[in-house]
Design a protein around this motif. Structure first.
Motif, PDB file in Angstrom:
ATOM      1  N   VAL A   1       0.860  -1.184   0.000  1.00 15.97           N
ATOM      2  CA  VAL A   1       0.000   0.000   0.000  1.00 15.97           C
ATOM      3  C   VAL A   1       0.892   1.228   0.000  1.00 15.97           C
ATOM      4  CG1 VAL A   1      -1.788   1.318   1.202  1.00 15.97           C
ATOM      5  CG2 VAL A   1      -1.752  -1.173   1.392  1.00 15.97           C
ATOM      6  N   LEU A   2       0.647   2.140  -0.913  1.00 18.25           N
ATOM      7  CA  LEU A   2       1.306   3.440  -0.872  1.00 18.25           C
ATOM      8  C   LEU A   2       0.419   4.362  -0.043  1.00 18.25           C
ATOM      9  CD1 LEU A   2       2.596   3.949  -4.537  1.00 18.25           C
ATOM     10  CD2 LEU A   2       3.896   3.288  -2.498  1.00 18.25           C
ATOM     11  N   GLU A   3       0.947   4.783   1.089  1.00 16.69           N
ATOM     12  CA  GLU A   3       0.150   5.583   2.014  1.00 16.69           C
ATOM     13  C   GLU A   3       0.389   7.056   1.702  1.00 16.69           C
ATOM     14  OE1 GLU A   3       1.228   5.074   6.155  1.00 16.69           O
ATOM     15  OE2 GLU A   3      -0.833   5.574   6.691  1.00 16.69           O
ATOM     16  N   GLY A   4      -0.601   7.683   1.078  1.00 11.15           N
ATOM     17  CA  GLY A   4      -0.428   9.066   0.632  1.00 11.15           C
ATOM     18  C   GLY A   4      -1.465  10.009   1.226  1.00 11.15           C
ATOM     19  N   GLY A   5      -1.992   9.680   2.396  1.00 16.06           N
ATOM     20  CA  GLY A   5      -2.961  10.554   3.047  1.00 16.06           C
ATOM     21  C   GLY A   5      -4.373  10.378   2.501  1.00 16.06           C
ATOM     22  N   ALA A   6      -5.260  11.258   2.946  1.00 14.41           N
ATOM     23  CA  ALA A   6      -6.665  11.176   2.556  1.00 14.41           C
ATOM     24  C   ALA A   6      -6.833  11.579   1.095  1.00 14.41           C
ATOM     25  CB  ALA A   6      -7.507  12.095   3.437  1.00 14.41           C
ATOM     26  N   THR A   7      -7.675  10.843   0.371  1.00 14.00           N
ATOM     27  CA  THR A   7      -7.946  11.210  -1.020  1.00 14.00           C
ATOM     28  C   THR A   7      -8.865  12.434  -1.027  1.00 14.00           C
ATOM     29  OG1 THR A   7      -9.836   9.715  -1.131  1.00 14.00           O
ATOM     30  CG2 THR A   7      -7.703   8.828  -1.796  1.00 14.00           C
ATOM     31  N   ARG A   8      -8.582  13.360  -1.926  1.00 13.30           N
ATOM     32  CA  ARG A   8      -9.260  14.658  -1.854  1.00 13.30           C
ATOM     33  C   ARG A   8     -10.739  14.578  -2.231  1.00 13.30           C
ATOM     34  NH1 ARG A   8      -6.031  19.165  -4.831  1.00 13.30           N
ATOM     35  NH2 ARG A   8      -4.441  18.137  -3.589  1.00 13.30           N
ATOM     36  N   GLY A   9     -11.066  13.820  -3.279  1.00 16.07           N
ATOM     37  CA  GLY A   9     -12.446  13.800  -3.775  1.00 16.07           C
ATOM     38  C   GLY A   9     -13.367  12.989  -2.884  1.00 16.07           C
TER      39      GLY A   9
END
Ligand code: TXA
Ligand code: MG
Length: 341
Positions: free
Chosen positions: A177-185
């Motif tokens: 899993v690439l953990e990149g924070g909350a998705t904006r949409g």
């Protein structure tokens, strides 16, 4: 294919706005070897596999427990990759892509013969989109192939807007899993079928229908309610219950508070998504989440709020229905499906 929870799922942090090249390279290597990587997009987290590798895509279906008759979306980073997966690129597609890509609009077009049948569930069309997220684009570019990527959750449950949501469903079943924070949409892309005339809205999503109509004229919004008979499904998310939390969900209008209170008085642990905090004293056993009044902010918060209520162990979720207007179309669609028993 049955899958055992035997993989150790690696979690790598990645900067959402400017992804570290070494992180992207490691994830891309997994994809090139036929493995599975979950990554953030501007809508929700996707579970990616090399779309040109049938075995890799089969692992996506297995990890999600996804029925084989539900095709997956192919994600591309450039027009060269579009031509690898579609057999035809009509003029309306070109105009929509020019205006809205990268972005949350998925186009259904005739499939390229070289694209494995499993991607399209054996059907003659493919759904394709170019995601507007630096991590997703960098990953597709580094992998060098289009990525088949449905939402990174177990089939029929809530879509993930955080890496921890992905892990809750898929830990041990995917490679990374690439953990990149909350998705904006926070809500999935709009799926538009360009093989029918007029084009058909198959799944309402972040891209509003009126924005699409400004570019290509009238869109058929009605036929998405058509029921599937057998494979492949004619329209997305046609499985009656979809996008659903663990707890039973029901929608309510003005009387929502009465319903919530009634449930709580009967000993039910209840979660309530509402637009305004209740004035009266909050009863024990009620978890209230106050949602933003505008549809974009609501969408961004929606799945995360339902995940929170599930994690809190509520038995029943009551949602105060948003208005029946165009801007709330996708959210009302997800609420309808989530409340299907
Ligand atoms: O925002 C999104 O679209 C996210 C992110 C990860 O890109 N993806 C996503 O994928 O929601 P998924 O697989 O959960 O939903 C894709 C929907 C499915 O309901 C599927 O039925 C529909 O798109 N779909 C895929 N290929 C299709 C096709 N050839 N014809 C009609 N519908 C198709
Ligand atoms: Mg999904």
């Amino acid at each position: 294919m049955e899958i055992a929870c035997t993989l150790s799922t690696e979690v790598l942090s990645v900067r959402a706005d400017s992804p570290q090249p070494d992180v992207i390279v490691r994830a891309a290597e997994i994809l090139r070897r036929g493995g599975l990587v979950a990554f953030p997009t501007e809508t929700v987290y996707g579970l990616g596999a090399n779309a040109l590798n049938a075995e890799a895509v089969a692992k996506v279906f297995a990890a999600k427990g996804r029925p084989g008759n539900n095709p997956v979306i192919v994600h591309v980073a450039d027009m060269h990759q579009v031509r690898q997966v579609v057999a035809d690129w009509p003029e309306p597609a070109s105009r929509l892509a020019q205006r809205f890509w990268p972005g949350p609009l998925t186009l259904v077009l005739p499939k390229h013969p070289a694209l494995p049948d499993i991607v399209t569930a054996g059907g003659p069309t493919v759904a394709v989109r170019m995601p507007a997220h630096p991590v997703a684009l960098a990953l597709i570019q580094a992998a060098g192939v289009p990525l088949a990527a449905p939402s990174a959750n177990r089939s029929s449950w809530l879509s993930p807007t955080l890496a921890e949501h992905v892990l809750r469903d898929l830990a041990g079943r995917i490679d990374m899993v690439l953990e990149g924070g909350a998705t904006r949409g926070g809500l999935e892309s709009t799926v538009l079928d360009l093989t029918s005339s007029p084009p058909r809205l198959l799944r309402p999503g972040l891209m509003a229908p009126h924005a699409i109509e400004e570019i290509i004229g009238t869109v058929d919004r009605t036929s998405r309610a058509r029921k599937p008979v057998d494979s492949p499904l004619p329209a997305p998310g046609m499985l009656a219950r979809h996008y659903a939390p663990r707890a039973a969900l029901e929608c309510a209008g003005d009387a929502a508070w009465n319903r919530v209170e009634h449930l709580a008085r009967n000993g039910v642990r209840v979660g309530w998504l509402t637009f305004a905090a209740p004035k009266s004293t909050v009863l024990a056993g009620i978890t209230v989440i106050v949602m933003p009044p505008d549809s974009s902010s609501y969408a961004a918060r929606f799945y995360a709020a339902l995940h929170e209520l599930d994690a809190a162990g509520v038995e029943r979720i009551v949602v105060t229905l948003p208005p029946d207007t165009d801007e709330w179309l996708a959210i009302r669609d997800r609420l309808r499906r989530a409340s299907t028993p």
